[in-house]
Design a protein around this motif. Sequence first.
Motif, short mmCIF file in Angstrom:
data_model
loop_
_atom_site.label_atom_id
_atom_site.label_comp_id
_atom_site.label_asym_id
_atom_site.label_seq_id
_atom_site.Cartn_x
_atom_site.Cartn_y
_atom_site.Cartn_z
N LEU A 25 84.37 79.08 -53.55
CA LEU A 25 83.72 78.19 -52.60
C LEU A 25 84.72 77.58 -51.61
N SER A 26 86.01 77.70 -51.90
CA SER A 26 86.99 77.07 -51.04
C SER A 26 87.06 77.70 -49.65
N VAL A 27 86.40 78.83 -49.45
CA VAL A 27 86.41 79.42 -48.11
C VAL A 27 85.39 78.74 -47.22
N PHE A 28 84.56 77.86 -47.77
CA PHE A 28 83.49 77.23 -46.98
C PHE A 28 83.80 75.77 -46.67
N PHE A 29 84.91 75.48 -46.04
CA PHE A 29 85.19 74.11 -45.63
C PHE A 29 84.65 73.89 -44.24
N LEU A 30 83.82 72.89 -44.13
CA LEU A 30 83.25 72.55 -42.83
C LEU A 30 83.82 71.22 -42.37
N GLU A 31 84.27 71.14 -41.14
CA GLU A 31 84.80 69.90 -40.61
C GLU A 31 83.94 69.44 -39.46
N SER A 32 83.62 68.14 -39.48
CA SER A 32 82.71 67.62 -38.47
C SER A 32 83.16 66.25 -37.99
N ASP A 33 83.11 66.02 -36.72
CA ASP A 33 83.45 64.72 -36.16
C ASP A 33 82.45 63.65 -36.55
N ASN A 34 81.26 64.06 -36.98
CA ASN A 34 80.21 63.08 -37.26
C ASN A 34 80.45 62.29 -38.54
N ARG A 35 81.41 62.76 -39.38
CA ARG A 35 81.67 62.03 -40.62
C ARG A 35 82.80 61.01 -40.45
N ARG A 36 83.24 60.82 -39.23
CA ARG A 36 84.36 59.92 -39.00
C ARG A 36 84.12 58.54 -39.61
N LEU A 37 82.91 58.03 -39.51
CA LEU A 37 82.59 56.70 -40.03
C LEU A 37 81.56 56.78 -41.14
N ALA A 38 81.49 57.91 -41.81
CA ALA A 38 80.44 58.10 -42.81
C ALA A 38 80.53 57.09 -43.94
N LEU A 39 81.76 56.70 -44.30
CA LEU A 39 81.92 55.74 -45.38
C LEU A 39 82.21 54.33 -44.85
N GLY A 40 82.03 54.16 -43.54
CA GLY A 40 82.17 52.84 -42.96
C GLY A 40 83.59 52.39 -42.73
N ARG A 41 84.59 53.29 -42.91
CA ARG A 41 85.97 52.85 -42.78
C ARG A 41 86.77 53.73 -41.82
N GLY A 42 86.19 54.80 -41.31
CA GLY A 42 86.89 55.63 -40.35
C GLY A 42 88.06 56.37 -40.98
N TYR A 43 88.91 56.94 -40.14
CA TYR A 43 90.08 57.66 -40.62
C TYR A 43 91.12 56.68 -41.14
N THR A 44 91.96 57.15 -42.02
CA THR A 44 93.00 56.30 -42.59
C THR A 44 94.35 56.97 -42.44
N GLY A 45 95.34 56.22 -42.74
CA GLY A 45 96.70 56.74 -42.68
C GLY A 45 97.17 57.31 -43.98
N GLY A 46 96.27 57.86 -44.76
CA GLY A 46 96.66 58.40 -46.05
C GLY A 46 97.21 57.32 -46.95
N THR A 47 98.42 57.52 -47.45
CA THR A 47 99.02 56.52 -48.34
C THR A 47 100.12 55.73 -47.63
N THR A 48 100.01 55.57 -46.33
CA THR A 48 101.01 54.82 -45.57
C THR A 48 101.07 53.38 -46.07
N PRO A 49 102.28 52.89 -46.46
CA PRO A 49 102.38 51.52 -46.96
C PRO A 49 102.20 50.51 -45.84
N VAL A 50 101.64 49.36 -46.18
CA VAL A 50 101.42 48.28 -45.22
C VAL A 50 101.97 46.99 -45.81
N ASN A 51 102.06 45.95 -44.97
CA ASN A 51 102.50 44.65 -45.47
C ASN A 51 101.32 43.88 -46.02
N ILE A 52 101.55 42.65 -46.41
CA ILE A 52 100.50 41.87 -47.05
C ILE A 52 99.33 41.58 -46.11
N HIS A 53 99.56 41.69 -44.80
CA HIS A 53 98.51 41.46 -43.82
C HIS A 53 97.76 42.74 -43.46
#
Length: 622
Positions: A25-53
Amino acid sequence: MVVSEIKSPLTPGGCSSSSVHRKELSVFFLESDNRRLALGRGYTGGTTPVNIHGKPIANLSKTGGWIAALFIFGNEMAERMAYFGLSVNMVAFMFYVMHRPFESSSNAVNNFLGISQASSVLGGFLADAYLGRYWTIAIFTTMYLVGLIGITLGASLKMFVPDQSNCDQLSLLLGNCQPAKSWQMLYLYTVLYITGFGAAGIRPCVSSFGADQFDEKSKDYKTHLDRFFNFFYLSVTLGAIIAFTLVVYVQMEHGWGMAFGTLAIAMAISNALFFAGTPLYRHRLPGGSPLTRVAQVLVAAFRKRRAAFTSSEFIGLYEVPGLKSAINGSRKIPHTEDFRWLDKAALQLKEDGLEPSPWKLCTVTQVEEVKILIRLIPIPACTVMLSLVLTEYLTLSVQQAYTLNTHIQHLKLPVTCMPVFPGLSIFLILSLYYSVFVPITRRITGNPHGASQLQRVGIGLAVSIISVAWAGLFENYRRHYAIQHDFEFNFLTQMPDLTAYWLLIQYCLIGIAEVFCIVGLLEFLYEEAPDAMKSIGSAYAALAGGLGCFAATILNNIVKAATRNSDGNSWLSQNINTGRFDYLYWLLTLLSLLNFCVFLWSAHRYKYRAVETEEDKSRASF
């Protein structure tokens, strides 16, 4: 809708329905711009560390690393000191001060330990979903301190304990001392469980928060992580050693109030140090409710349970475009072939439309998170048996020690100090780990770290079998010695010619087992858990520990009911000399052996997560 379907290079062009059914099934990856905010948080910086703020750190060299980890070690050492201090003293406090029967006191403390560990899942959930690890630790460590202060007041003020007059040792054994009032026990249980829930919030976050302080992009990251978890457990061990020695000494010399007060003072100091290190910490943004994401996958998979991957309505497996996932704090996770029924949640059909609900359609990364959580379960589940054995040792071995000579020449070691020896063996093993164990095992396994994480867990489980088998052999000898020398009914009298230091063999062996198994498990869970579920992954280890405490209580109740004779005695009779603790140890040996076989099977089947470096790709699964 902007769509790009990622096809396997081995299958260019179209395929018949039969070939589609057979290929991965791994040959069937679909990418869509419409899921950008599907979970209400948009894209993220992966595991990029941030400060307390929550803002990116401009200069990582000024934060994190071993200096930040030292503040975290201090917090964990104090928390473990309080945890073990309560575990070793609370049974005696309930028995001698609150006048509760020994059996009910032991079960109450076992339940407290079990709940405080099992409820760690709550702390992991809050950290991964909403608060982040730092704020979860900050809140619950304060709660922990409030509980310890409450316990200290309860042990110091006479109004919180029953009348102690006319209550000698014989009256205690006969149950003739004034029992605690119901409101006194309610107060004790309230502050005790406040402490337990404080520990539950800290435990799954501290190890993960400490590991967050190291740069994943550094070439020495794996080495730093390996050493961190060993030093982390060393801090745990130091806390336990202090609890089993200093706190016991304070209790004997200055009373219960001062003993529990020492724990509260240590926790207050560690809290101050933890907060002092705030400017140095690196943080990871919480990724939203992991339970919601898991529920969405299960609901979406159930809704599409009848949909076929060969259907003409099938477009592909759904994923957002680019390198970043739709989950805050998480990188994309490659698709795997396990648990294919869960892939139905990411099955994109034409009927889903342009704006699908996350309860009907999930990303591949979200589905893989659930797969990973399921795939991890057998490994920590196999450590429940080790926790059960450790829990039994806390009570059974202490009862054995009461009948033995604990003198070292002219020095008499308190019985409640006996559990310090596993801690000393752990301290010794950790001190020699990199200078002795790693070089030897590296030559055998070829692994740069000496042994893989699962191999270390396996070594720990194997050594625990030897420990509990020896405990059965020695208890059989000790019991026969007591009967032959007329100590059968004097179970609170020490036998002067039989030293308690025979118990050191089982104590040291279980200490070795613990350091290999638990350290390997913590590192394994941190590395294998999804990026946005690290605390939940660490909570698996605490949950296994809690289940072991509950399992010990259940096993003891079953053994008592099944082995009780007409005289009311059982294997776990209060008189250890008329009971058969050796039979229980051998039963634990058999169960541990069966558990080890299950672990070998589970470890052999387990596949480490796909990672980016060639070194990790070549790592053996076991």
